[in-house]
Design a protein around this motif. Sequence first.
Motif, PDB file in Angstrom:
ATOM      1  N   GLU A   1       0.811  -1.212   0.000  1.00 51.53           N
ATOM      2  CA  GLU A   1       0.000   0.000   0.000  1.00 51.53           C
ATOM      3  C   GLU A   1       0.847   1.266   0.000  1.00 51.53           C
ATOM      4  OE1 GLU A   1      -2.402  -3.349   1.645  1.00 51.53           O
ATOM      5  OE2 GLU A   1      -0.384  -2.605   1.955  1.00 51.53           O
ATOM      6  N   ALA A   2       1.807   1.326   0.909  1.00 52.36           N
ATOM      7  CA  ALA A   2       2.657   2.517   0.999  1.00 52.36           C
ATOM      8  C   ALA A   2       3.585   2.636  -0.214  1.00 52.36           C
ATOM      9  CB  ALA A   2       3.493   2.468   2.282  1.00 52.36           C
ATOM     10  N   ARG A   3       4.120   1.514  -0.676  1.00 54.84           N
ATOM     11  CA  ARG A   3       5.047   1.552  -1.821  1.00 54.84           C
ATOM     12  C   ARG A   3       4.362   2.038  -3.081  1.00 54.84           C
ATOM     13  NH1 ARG A   3       6.884  -2.619  -4.147  1.00 54.84           N
ATOM     14  NH2 ARG A   3       5.672  -4.202  -3.052  1.00 54.84           N
ATOM     15  N   TYR A   4       3.182   1.501  -3.359  1.00 55.54           N
ATOM     16  CA  TYR A   4       2.509   1.887  -4.595  1.00 55.54           C
ATOM     17  C   TYR A   4       1.924   3.292  -4.511  1.00 55.54           C
ATOM     18  CZ  TYR A   4       3.236  -2.850  -6.229  1.00 55.54           C
ATOM     19  OH  TYR A   4       3.828  -4.025  -6.637  1.00 55.54           O
ATOM     20  N   THR A   5       1.547   3.709  -3.306  1.00 51.74           N
ATOM     21  CA  THR A   5       1.101   5.093  -3.139  1.00 51.74           C
ATOM     22  C   THR A   5       2.240   6.049  -3.466  1.00 51.74           C
ATOM     23  OG1 THR A   5      -0.549   4.527  -1.463  1.00 51.74           O
ATOM     24  CG2 THR A   5       0.252   6.794  -1.479  1.00 51.74           C
ATOM     25  N   ALA A   6       3.431   5.743  -2.971  1.00 50.08           N
ATOM     26  CA  ALA A   6       4.597   6.589  -3.245  1.00 50.08           C
ATOM     27  C   ALA A   6       4.991   6.524  -4.717  1.00 50.08           C
ATOM     28  CB  ALA A   6       5.770   6.153  -2.366  1.00 50.08           C
ATOM     29  N   ALA A   7       4.923   5.333  -5.298  1.00 51.51           N
ATOM     30  CA  ALA A   7       5.284   5.181  -6.708  1.00 51.51           C
ATOM     31  C   ALA A   7       4.321   5.952  -7.604  1.00 51.51           C
ATOM     32  CB  ALA A   7       5.286   3.697  -7.092  1.00 51.51           C
ATOM     33  N   GLY A   8       3.044   5.923  -7.266  1.00 53.15           N
ATOM     34  CA  GLY A   8       2.054   6.646  -8.056  1.00 53.15           C
ATOM     35  C   GLY A   8       2.257   8.148  -7.984  1.00 53.15           C
ATOM     36  N   ALA A   9       2.629   8.636  -6.797  1.00 60.26           N
ATOM     37  CA  ALA A   9       2.873  10.074  -6.637  1.00 60.26           C
ATOM     38  C   ALA A   9       4.068  10.528  -7.457  1.00 60.26           C
ATOM     39  CB  ALA A   9       3.090  10.391  -5.159  1.00 60.26           C
ATOM     40  N   ARG A  10       5.054   9.653  -7.604  1.00 57.89           N
ATOM     41  CA  ARG A  10       6.229   9.989  -8.431  1.00 57.89           C
ATOM     42  C   ARG A  10       5.895   9.928  -9.915  1.00 57.89           C
ATOM     43  NH1 ARG A  10       8.767   6.476  -4.648  1.00 57.89           N
ATOM     44  NH2 ARG A  10       8.721   4.778  -6.203  1.00 57.89           N
ATOM     45  N   LYS A  11       5.124   8.934 -10.295  1.00 60.24           N
ATOM     46  CA  LYS A  11       4.864   8.698 -11.713  1.00 60.24           C
ATOM     47  C   LYS A  11       3.826   9.652 -12.282  1.00 60.24           C
ATOM     48  CE  LYS A  11       4.687   4.699 -14.753  1.00 60.24           C
ATOM     49  NZ  LYS A  11       4.642   3.203 -14.787  1.00 60.24           N
ATOM     50  N   LEU A  12       2.825   9.989 -11.488  1.00 53.53           N
ATOM     51  CA  LEU A  12       1.743  10.862 -11.955  1.00 53.53           C
ATOM     52  C   LEU A  12       1.277  11.707 -10.773  1.00 53.53           C
ATOM     53  CD1 LEU A  12       0.312  11.280 -14.674  1.00 53.53           C
ATOM     54  CD2 LEU A  12      -1.469   9.706 -13.917  1.00 53.53           C
ATOM     55  N   PRO A  13       2.038  12.760 -10.428  1.00 50.96           N
ATOM     56  CA  PRO A  13       1.720  13.577  -9.252  1.00 50.96           C
ATOM     57  C   PRO A  13       0.266  14.042  -9.240  1.00 50.96           C
ATOM     58  CG  PRO A  13       3.837  14.217 -10.173  1.00 50.96           C
ATOM     59  CD  PRO A  13       3.218  13.269 -11.159  1.00 50.96           C
ATOM     60  N   GLY A  14      -0.364  13.891  -8.096  1.00 46.24           N
ATOM     61  CA  GLY A  14      -1.751  14.298  -7.959  1.00 46.24           C
ATOM     62  C   GLY A  14      -2.750  13.277  -8.454  1.00 46.24           C
ATOM     63  N   GLY A  15      -2.273  12.125  -8.920  1.00 46.89           N
ATOM     64  CA  GLY A  15      -3.163  11.099  -9.444  1.00 46.89           C
ATOM     65  C   GLY A  15      -3.767  10.230  -8.351  1.00 46.89           C
ATOM     66  N   THR A  16      -4.672   9.353  -8.747  1.00 49.23           N
ATOM     67  CA  THR A  16      -5.340   8.428  -7.830  1.00 49.23           C
ATOM     68  C   THR A  16      -4.718   7.049  -7.969  1.00 49.23           C
ATOM     69  OG1 THR A  16      -7.450   9.609  -7.953  1.00 49.23           O
ATOM     70  CG2 THR A  16      -7.529   7.294  -7.263  1.00 49.23           C
ATOM     71  N   VAL A  17      -4.094   6.574  -6.909  1.00 46.38           N
ATOM     72  CA  VAL A  17      -3.523   5.227  -6.902  1.00 46.38           C
ATOM     73  C   VAL A  17      -4.619   4.252  -6.500  1.00 46.38           C
ATOM     74  CG1 VAL A  17      -1.840   3.699  -5.800  1.00 46.38           C
ATOM     75  CG2 VAL A  17      -1.197   6.058  -6.378  1.00 46.38           C
ATOM     76  N   PHE A  18      -4.735   3.145  -7.238  1.00 48.45           N
ATOM     77  CA  PHE A  18      -5.775   2.169  -6.895  1.00 48.45           C
ATOM     78  C   PHE A  18      -5.338   0.769  -7.272  1.00 48.45           C
ATOM     79  CE2 PHE A  18      -6.630   3.120 -11.284  1.00 48.45           C
ATOM     80  CZ  PHE A  18      -7.163   1.962 -11.841  1.00 48.45           C
ATOM     81  N   HIS A  19      -6.056  -0.190  -6.714  1.00 47.26           N
ATOM     82  CA  HIS A  19      -5.743  -1.615  -6.862  1.00 47.26           C
ATOM     83  C   HIS A  19      -6.872  -2.315  -7.600  1.00 47.26           C
ATOM     84  CE1 HIS A  19      -5.088  -5.727  -4.691  1.00 47.26           C
ATOM     85  NE2 HIS A  19      -4.239  -5.630  -5.695  1.00 47.26           N
ATOM     86  N   GLU A  20      -6.534  -3.145  -8.558  1.00 44.01           N
ATOM     87  CA  GLU A  20      -7.504  -4.020  -9.224  1.00 44.01           C
ATOM     88  C   GLU A  20      -7.271  -5.419  -8.662  1.00 44.01           C
ATOM     89  OE1 GLU A  20      -8.440  -5.838 -13.665  1.00 44.01           O
ATOM     90  OE2 GLU A  20      -7.372  -3.928 -13.547  1.00 44.01           O
ATOM     91  N   PRO A  21      -7.991  -5.799  -7.609  1.00 40.66           N
ATOM     92  CA  PRO A  21      -7.654  -7.021  -6.865  1.00 40.66           C
ATOM     93  C   PRO A  21      -7.822  -8.305  -7.654  1.00 40.66           C
ATOM     94  CG  PRO A  21      -9.754  -6.135  -6.121  1.00 40.66           C
ATOM     95  CD  PRO A  21      -9.158  -5.097  -7.031  1.00 40.66           C
TER      96      PRO A  21
END
Length: 281
Positions: A147-167
């Motif tokens: 959760e924390a890793r992908y949240t941080a990765a998403g902020a780097r890759k697309l600042p201000g974007g919505t990080v989400f999971h397709e379970p």
Amino acid sequence: MISTSTPARSVAAALAAAGVLAGAALLGSAPQAAAADGPASGSAALAAAHEAATDATTLDTLSRFFAREGAVTEKAAAPRIEGAAVPVRTLSAEFVAGKPGASIASLDYLASTAVSSDGQKASLWTLPGAGKDGDWQVVNIATGDDEARYTAAGARKLPGGTVFHEPQIDAWYVQKGDRVLPLDQDAVRAVGKRGTTLSAYRTRVHAAYADKLPGSAYARKGEAGGYGPAAKEGSGPAIAAASTTGTALTAGSLAAAGGALAVVALCGVTALRLRNRRRTG
């Protein structure tokens, strides 16, 4: 949040399949989402989730969690909470169904990362308790820090974007405007290294999951609870809290289970979700 109501027996079976840590009590009574679309994610909620994660009882439970396989003793585990709590969002059923204006994902729970003295990491899933002023409670401890890793990765890759999971395929993405970009290899396989448009992604998930939503014939046949023994071979992934890397019980799906969660909480078990540890793409 994509989830289905699950009978107590199904929840218990899923917990057994995932592996449970007996004797580690969940905090308080069965938690419930504060609203139909999930818990809050403002600064106050994040602070309350962090407080629940750093509670002495939680840290004691974490010591037992990290010591469960003998890698470290309970006394030496010395768990600590690293960083702030993060909101965790899951592919939205309304988005899958094609509802006009639906958000791509809905808030599922807040997660805090715990680290032991020997470097093990775990994610604490938190939800508010019942009632308007319900205290936030830890409802699950999962291995790793996805959760924390992908949240941080998403902020780097697309600042201000919505990080989400397709379970259903255990894929993580970040979306902003018309772009949906992959954050791990499962997502790359689904949308390509360069990602896709929001419209194209909606078309893909609608084709994959629209006939498996709650209330569908698929769900009525009892097959929308995940990859359990009742699922027919080749019937495809269910819209549920299951993951291809193991039995993933999200906090939202546990809350949806209602009485079953109360049984789990009263039995004093902490669900252990075993999942692959992947680096962000």
